[in-house]
Each structure stands twice: as structure tokens, then as C-alpha cells.
Design a protein around this motif. Structure first.
Motif, mmCIF file in Angstrom:
data_model
loop_
_atom_site.group_PDB
_atom_site.id
_atom_site.type_symbol
_atom_site.label_atom_id
_atom_site.label_comp_id
_atom_site.label_asym_id
_atom_site.label_seq_id
_atom_site.Cartn_x
_atom_site.Cartn_y
_atom_site.Cartn_z
ATOM 1 N N ALA A 5 2.518 0.988 4.666
ATOM 2 C CA ALA A 5 1.760 1.617 5.760
ATOM 3 C C ALA A 5 1.955 1.021 7.154
ATOM 4 C CB ALA A 5 0.273 1.632 5.408
ATOM 5 N N ALA B 150 -4.005 -2.490 3.525
ATOM 6 C CA ALA B 150 -3.151 -1.301 3.467
ATOM 7 C C ALA B 150 -2.061 -1.500 2.437
ATOM 8 C CB ALA B 150 -2.508 -1.089 4.838
ATOM 9 N N HIS C 147 -5.163 5.525 5.526
ATOM 10 C CA HIS C 147 -4.419 4.453 6.209
ATOM 11 C C HIS C 147 -3.735 4.964 7.475
ATOM 12 C CE1 HIS C 147 -5.301 1.936 2.874
ATOM 13 N NE2 HIS C 147 -4.753 2.792 2.046
#
Ligand SMILES: Cc1cc2nc3c(=O)[nH]c(=O)nc-3n(C[C@H](O)[C@H](O)[C@H](O)COP(=O)(O)OP(=O)(O)OC[C@H]3O[C@@H](n4cnc5c(N)ncnc54)[C@H](O)[C@@H]3O)c2cc1C
Length: 399
Positions: free
Chosen positions: A365, A361, A340
């Protein structure tokens, strides 16, 4: 030096926490916790809330209309605001030009801008750097010539942060082309004055905060001069020392490290956590030690400020240690994101909650990569670290 927080300090910390719980709007906290650039409207709203509750001007003395808090209470306030996700107030107004105006400006200038900065009604851009004058700022060439009751300004500034949403720009100009530092003056220019053109510079983080600013025969009244003609260099040094002390960013370093620790402690779906890997745990511990050292350095600087001592170039010391730590924490943050970390979730107003982020994600993130890329610049802005090291060395060697 005694750096322990006493019961009055702890009571103050609880008071600030209670205030933030009650008054910080959730949408502002969400954007800011991500590490995105503050929006003008967020900053304006939050400064208004602070003002309505008697908390505007945390770093201003009471006789300027600020809180009059001790440096230690300012430290606690900043720490709690960052942890809660409160947006920054306009740093250029509160921490840069505001103190310059209140110390060196005319009475009319103080009366005009002091209260408006406190209420969040006027935002500022810092027009210092030029294409050929960054570290060597004194070689700037933007000039102001007197024409009757006006200065006429011509020249070009670069890297002017957030000026696109500012109302005013404080600009360093040459009023005497023959002199070097003594030919420099500081003038306040409305962003919308005829002849001011702003051209955006887009950065690697896919966001916009940087600009070039062109001045073509821009006319401003002589009363827009800050203090005295030819004293701009003195005011700029005063301002930059404040800017560097601010860029130690202990509260931001602390908030980022706590965020990192939070997701290193999370189960990654296979019953394992990053914190259980010795390599990661060791690096986190090392950052913890650096953070503690920065805290004590910051407290020492505050103590010396309170006591009126100034033996060391504290602004430069704090700037170097704080900016490098921010980048080191950023390195581990991005690494810990794994795949990520490859993506930039740009600083947008769109919905960036986990289920809408693309690519998909985890909740923690979005925003980290954008902030990481922007923070590559912390060792440059406010005066490049190489130059700060020279200032520190000169001071220790008494050159
Ligand atoms: C994100 C960002 C935001 C900024 N915001 C603003 C703003 O709002 N307003 C504003 O006025 N400016 C702003 N700046 C400009 C910033 O202050 C300058 O970039 C900085 O002072 C360095 O100047 P320069 O870019 O001209 O680099 P230079 O001065 O050309 O330096 C290039 C390199 O040479 C090194 N170097 C230069 N001189 C020496 C020396 N004497 N000894 C050792 N090494 C040296 C530097 O350390 C650097 O690594 C911003 C910059 C960035 C990146």
C-alpha cells in the motif's frame, strides 16, 4: 511494419535483466517501486552505475557518448528498468536539454555538459512556464538584456520541477521584447547564481517537487546562450516534442498495472481475491487492452522515428493516451486498496515498510496514494491535453 521482437531483441532483454539483477541496489529499487519522487542522490548513484557499465545515455547516439541503441532497444531497456524498480535518470538532462545542447549548442557547451550529464554530475530544471504563460508559452515575459559580456535576467518562473536539487536551469527568456516567438532565446543559468531565489510549492500529495523561481538581475556570460539569439522557440518546440513522447510512459503504465494485478491476485485474508469479482476483473481487462494499444502506438512511433517518417503529431498522441491511462490505472489502484487508499503515505525517507506504516497497511500500500495524487498532473505537465488535442486535430484536418 513488423513489431515482433526477434531473437536478438530477446537476447538484449535477457542481458538487461541480468545487468539489473547484478547491479541495481535494493534500497534504490525499494523507494522507486513505491512510486516516490527520485532523490538526487539515488539518481546520481544509479547514473554512475549505468555509466560505469556502459549503459549511460540509453537514448543518446554513440557519437555523443551514449549507447547508440536502436529505439526498440531503448524501449526494452526502459521497460526492464521500470519493472525492476530502477530510478529514472535525470529526464531534464538526458531527454530535454541534453539533446538540445548536442544538436544546437556551441562546441564548448557540448564539451562542458555532454560528458557531465552522462556521468550524472549535473542536474537540470526546466524554466519555461510563468504565472501568465503556460499553454500560451510565447507570451512569457522573463527578459534578458545584454550588458557588456553578460545577460542580465529578470522575471519569474513557476511549476519548475525538481529545481531545488538541480545545478542548472534552462530558461526561456525574451531577448527582443517587440517580437513574439522570434524574440525568445534559451539561456543556461546556474541555480546558485546571485539573484536566483527558489520558493517551494507543496502539493496535495504532501511532497515537494514544484517551485517558483525568481530572477532578480541575474548575470550570466553571453556564452550561456544556447545556439542563436531568437531561436529559443525552435529549440523549445524540439524539446517539448521529446518531452511529450517521453510522457507516454508505457514502461510506467506497464509497471503500475503489473503491481495492481499483483495485489488484486492476493488473498485478502478471507480466502477471496479482488480479481474474482467480475467488476474488478472487467476493469483490469479493459486497462490491459488500453495498455496493449499504447504499446503498439509507442512501437509505431519508434518505427517511424527509425524510418525517418513523421506523418502524425506522435508526441501529442502519445502524451494524451499515456497520461490518461496512467490516471485510469491509478483510479483502480486506489480503489482496490479499499480503506488503505484513504491515506497518503508521504514521500519520506523514513521507514515505510508495512509494519512501520501508520496507519497499519499491507506491504503493497505505501506510496500508491502519493503517486496517484501526483499523477493528477500528468494531463497538465508537458502541455495540457486539451491543447494537445488541438494539435492533433489540426494535423489530421491539415489546418
Ligand atoms: C506537476 C507539474 C510539473 C510541472 N513542471 C514544469 C517544469 O518543470 N517546468 C516548466 O516550465 N513547467 C512545468 N509545469 C507547467 C506546465 O507545463 C503548465 O502547467 C502547462 O503547460 C499548463 O499551463 P498553465 O498551468 O498555465 O495552465 P493554462 O495554460 O492557464 O491552462 C488552464 C486550462 O485551460 C486550458 N487551455 C488553455 N489554453 C487552451 C487552448 N488554447 N485550448 C483549449 N484549452 C486550453 C488548459 O488545457 C487547462 O485546462 C508543470 C506543471 C505541473 C502541474
Amino acid at each position: 511494419m513488423d513489431f515482433t521482437f526477434d531473437s536478438a531483441d530477446e537476447a538484449f532483454r535477457s542481458q538487461i535483466r541480468a545487468f539489473l539483477n547484478a547491479h541495481l541496489p535494493a534500497d534504490l529499487a525499494h523507494r522507486n517501486r513505491r512510486g516516490y519522487h527520485p532523490l538526487r542522490e539515488d539518481t546520481r548513484r544509479w547514473t554512475g552505475i549505468l555509466h560505469a557499465n556502459g549503459y549511460a545515455g540509453a537514448n543518446w547516439p554513440a557519437h555523443w557518448g551514449g549507447t547508440g541503441w536502436s529505439p526498440l532497444h531503448q524501449f526494452i531497456f526502459d521497460e526492464q528498468c521500470l519493472l525492476a524498480g530502477a530510478p529514472a535518470v535525470d529526464t531534464a538532462g538526458f531527454k530535454m536539454i541534453g539533446p538540445v545542447i548536442m544538436n544546437f549548442g556551441s562546441d564548448a557547451m557540448k564539451a562542458e555538459y555532454g560528458p557531465r550529464i552522462l556521468r550524472g554530475e549535473v542536474f537540470w530544471g526546466q524554466g519555461f512556464s510563468e504565472p501568465n504563460a503556460g499553454s500560451d508559452l510565447a507570451s512569457l515575459t522573463t527578459r534578458a538584456d545584454v550588458d557588456g559580456d553578460y545577460y542580465v535576467i529578470n522575471g519569474r518562473k513557476i511549476w519548475t520541477s525538481f529545481v531545488e536539487s538541480a545545478d542548472m536551469i534552462f530558461v526561456l527568456v525574451k531577448t527582443d521584447l517587440q517580437a513574439r516567438q522570434r524574440g525568445i532565446s534559451m539561456i543556461l543559468v546556474p541555480r546558485e547564481a546571485p539573484g536566483v531565489t527558489i520558493r517551494p510549492i507543496h502539493d496535495i500529495g504532501e511532497s515537494h517537487s514544484l517551485n517558483e523561481v525568481f530572477f532578480d538581475d541575474v548575470r550570466v556570460p553571453l556564452s550561456n546562450l544556447v545556439g542563436e539569439e531568437g531561436k529559443g522557440w525552435t529549440y523549445a518546440k524540439f524539446l517539448l516534442e521529446n518531452e511529450r513522447a517521453t510522457s507516454a510512459e508505457w514502461p510506467r503504465n506497464n509497471a503500475n498495472l503489473q503491481r495492481l494485478r499483483g495485489y488484486m491476485n492476493q488473498d485478502r485474508g478471507d480466502g477471496r481475491r479482488l480479481i474474482d469479482r467480475p467488476g474488478y476483473a472487467r476493469r483490469l481487462a479493459s486497462l490491459d487492452v488500453d495498455l496493449a494499444a499504447l504499446k503498439w502506438l509507442t512501437l509505431r512511433a519508434l518505427h517511424e522515428k527509425t524510418g525517418g517518417q513523421n506523418h502524425l503529431p506522435m508526441g501529442s498522441l502519445l502524451k494524451v493516451r499515456g497520461s490518461e491511462l496512467l490516471q485510469k490505472i491509478g483510479d483502480l489502484q486506489v480503489e482496490a486498496l479499499g480503506a488503505h487508499g484513504l491515506y497518503v503515505y508521504p514521500d519520506t525517507l523514513g521507514d515505510d515498510t508495512a509494519e512501520h506504516a501508520w496507519p497499519p497497511a499491507p506491504e503493497y500500500a505505501p506510496g500508491i496514494m502519493a503517486d496517484y495524487l501526483y499523477r493528477r498532473a500528468t494531463t497538465i505537465y508537458g502541455g495540457a491535453n486539451e491543447v494537445q488535442r488541438t494539435i492533433i486535430a489540426r494535423s489530421f484536418l491539415e489546418l
